[in-house]
Motif scaffolding. Structure first.
Motif, mmCIF file in Angstrom:
data_model
loop_
_atom_site.group_PDB
_atom_site.id
_atom_site.type_symbol
_atom_site.label_atom_id
_atom_site.label_comp_id
_atom_site.label_asym_id
_atom_site.label_seq_id
_atom_site.Cartn_x
_atom_site.Cartn_y
_atom_site.Cartn_z
ATOM 1 N N TYR A 295 3.490 -11.448 -8.498
ATOM 2 C CA TYR A 295 3.102 -10.015 -8.453
ATOM 3 C C TYR A 295 1.702 -10.102 -8.805
ATOM 4 N N GLN A 296 0.548 -9.771 -8.016
ATOM 5 C CA GLN A 296 -0.867 -9.778 -8.514
ATOM 6 C C GLN A 296 -1.681 -8.614 -7.976
ATOM 7 N N GLU A 297 -2.475 -8.021 -9.114
ATOM 8 C CA GLU A 297 -3.477 -6.878 -8.758
ATOM 9 C C GLU A 297 -4.815 -7.470 -9.031
ATOM 10 N N GLY A 298 -5.732 -7.051 -8.438
ATOM 11 C CA GLY A 298 -7.249 -7.191 -8.924
ATOM 12 C C GLY A 298 -7.795 -8.392 -8.400
ATOM 13 N N ASN B 149 -2.134 4.335 -4.570
ATOM 14 C CA ASN B 149 -3.298 3.831 -4.315
ATOM 15 C C ASN B 149 -4.678 4.265 -4.735
ATOM 16 N N ASN C 203 -7.839 -3.589 -5.588
ATOM 17 C CA ASN C 203 -6.604 -3.772 -6.425
ATOM 18 C C ASN C 203 -5.119 -3.510 -5.764
ATOM 19 N N THR C 204 -5.182 -4.002 -4.290
ATOM 20 C CA THR C 204 -3.978 -3.865 -3.568
ATOM 21 C C THR C 204 -2.960 -4.802 -4.255
ATOM 22 N N PRO C 205 -1.814 -4.560 -4.428
ATOM 23 C CA PRO C 205 -0.892 -5.435 -5.179
ATOM 24 C C PRO C 205 -0.440 -6.280 -4.079
ATOM 25 N N THR D 144 0.879 -1.029 0.013
ATOM 26 C CA THR D 144 -0.096 -0.023 -0.026
ATOM 27 C C THR D 144 0.924 1.181 -0.015
ATOM 28 N N ASN E 17 0.960 -5.173 -13.751
ATOM 29 C CA ASN E 17 -0.154 -5.326 -12.668
ATOM 30 C C ASN E 17 -0.274 -7.024 -12.374
ATOM 31 N N SER E 18 0.673 -7.925 -13.282
ATOM 32 C CA SER E 18 0.721 -9.194 -12.882
ATOM 33 C C SER E 18 2.048 -9.679 -13.697
ATOM 34 N N ARG F 201 3.935 5.151 -8.160
ATOM 35 C CA ARG F 201 2.459 4.547 -7.970
ATOM 36 C C ARG F 201 1.827 5.109 -6.929
#
Length: 264
Positions: free
Chosen positions: A217-220, A264, A233-235, A89, A202-203, A262
Motif C-alpha cells: 500500500y503506497q500513497e504520495g 480524499n 496522494n491517491t492510495p 478514491t 500511508n505506506s 478517510r
C-alpha cells in the motif's frame, strides 16, 4: 463510472456543499438582524463562510482536473479481482464509500457502507468509529463479491464473508493507539497475515506468516501516466502476481476497516 465521472460528481458535491453553507450563514445573519439569534454574528457565521470557501476551492480544483483529463486516457472497464494495481478514491458520504479504480481510470468496484442513512452525516467521526458497520464489496456492474461485518468498539474486529454469506476469513485488531497491529485469520481460525502498520497508514506491506508477500500500500507516488488521471496522494494497492481472489477480498476488507473515515 470512470475517473472523469468521479471527478464530476465530487465537484458537484463540493459546489452544492459550498452554496448550502453560504445560505446557512446568510440565514443566521438575517435572524441576527431581527434579534432572533443573539451574540457576535461574525463568530457565528465565520465557520460556515470558511467552509463554503474551502468547498468552492475544492470544486474548482476538480473542475480543473476534468479539463486536464484527455478522453483517450480514460478506460471503460476492468476486472477487480484480476487486476494487480487498484487505486482507492473516496466519494463524499456520511461513512464509507470507497471506489476502486484501475490505472486506466475505469471503475472496477466499490466498497460501501450499508447504513447510508441521512442522519449519519450528523454523527461525529469519533462516535461513528465506535458503531458496528456492515460493508459490501461489489464489482463495476453492482454484483456482490463479499460482505464485511465489523463489531462495535474502538478496535476493529471484522468477519469476512463471500457473496453467499460463507465465512472466508476474519480480522482482529490489537489494542494500540500508536500503530495498527492485528492478525488476519483464515476461515478455520488459523493465523494467516500479521498486520503491523504505522499509525499514519500511508505506506505498508501485508504478507503471510510464511513470508509470502500479498500486497503493498503506497500513497504520495505513482507512475507519471497514472498521475494524469489521479491525484498524487491517491492510495494504491499493488498485489503480487500470484495472489488469489480470496486474499484480495480480505485485503479490501482490511482497507475498509482501517480507512473507514478517510476522505480524499
Amino acid at each position: 463510472m470512470n475517473i472523469r465521472e468521479y471527478y464530476q460528481k465530487t465537484s458537484n458535491s463540493n459546489f452544492n456543499a459550498s452554496w448550502i453553507s453560504l445560505v446557512l450563514a446568510f440565514v443566521f445573519f438575517i435572524c441576527h438582524i431581527f434579534s432572533l439569534i443573539p451574540g457576535n454574528i461574525l463568530l457565528i457565521t465565520f465557520p460556515f463562510i470558511l467552509f463554503s470557501i474551502v468547498q468552492f476551492i475544492s470544486h474548482r480544483i476538480y473542475e480543473s482536473r476534468i479539463k486536464e483529463l484527455p478522453d483517450e486516457f480514460v478506460g471503460t472497464n476492468a476486472g477487480l479481482l484480476k487486476n494487480e494495481h487498484v487505486l482507492l478514491t473516496f466519494m463524499p458520504a456520511p461513512t464509507l464509500r470507497l471506489l476502486l479504480f484501475a490505472p486506466d481510470g475505469s471503475l472496477m468496484g466499490e466498497i460501501r457502507d450499508l447504513n447510508m442513512k441521512w442522519f449519519m452525516w450528523m454523527i461525529p467521526n469519533f462516535l461513528s468509529m465506535l458503531l458496528a458497520k456492515r460493508y459490501e464489496l461489489v464489482d463495476n456492474e453492482g454484483r456482490l463479491l463479499a460482505k464485511y461485518h465489523i463489531k462495535r468498539g474502538l478496535f476493529n474486529k471484522m468477519t469476512i464473508m463471500d457473496d453467499q454469506g460463507g465465512l472466508i476469513g476474519s480480522y482482529q485488531e490489537n489494542r494500540s493507539f500508536v500503530k495498527i497491529n492485528g492478525m488476519i485469520y483464515k476461515e478455520d481460525g488459523t493465523e494467516w497475515m500479521p498486520i503491523q502498520t504505522p499509525g499514519s497508514v500511508n505506506s505498508f506491506e501485508i504478507a503471510t506468516k510464511d513470508g509470502e508477500k500479498i500486497v503493498s500500500y503506497q500513497e504520495g507516488w505513482m507512475p507519471m501516466e497514472w498521475g494524469r488521471r489521479f491525484k498524487t496522494n491517491t492510495p494504491i494497492l499493488s498485489f503480487s502476481s500470484n495472489v488469489d481472489e480470496i486474499p484480495k477480498i480480505i485485503v479490501f476488507g482490511f482497507c475498509a476497516a482501517t480507512l473507514n473515515h478517510r476522505s480524499n
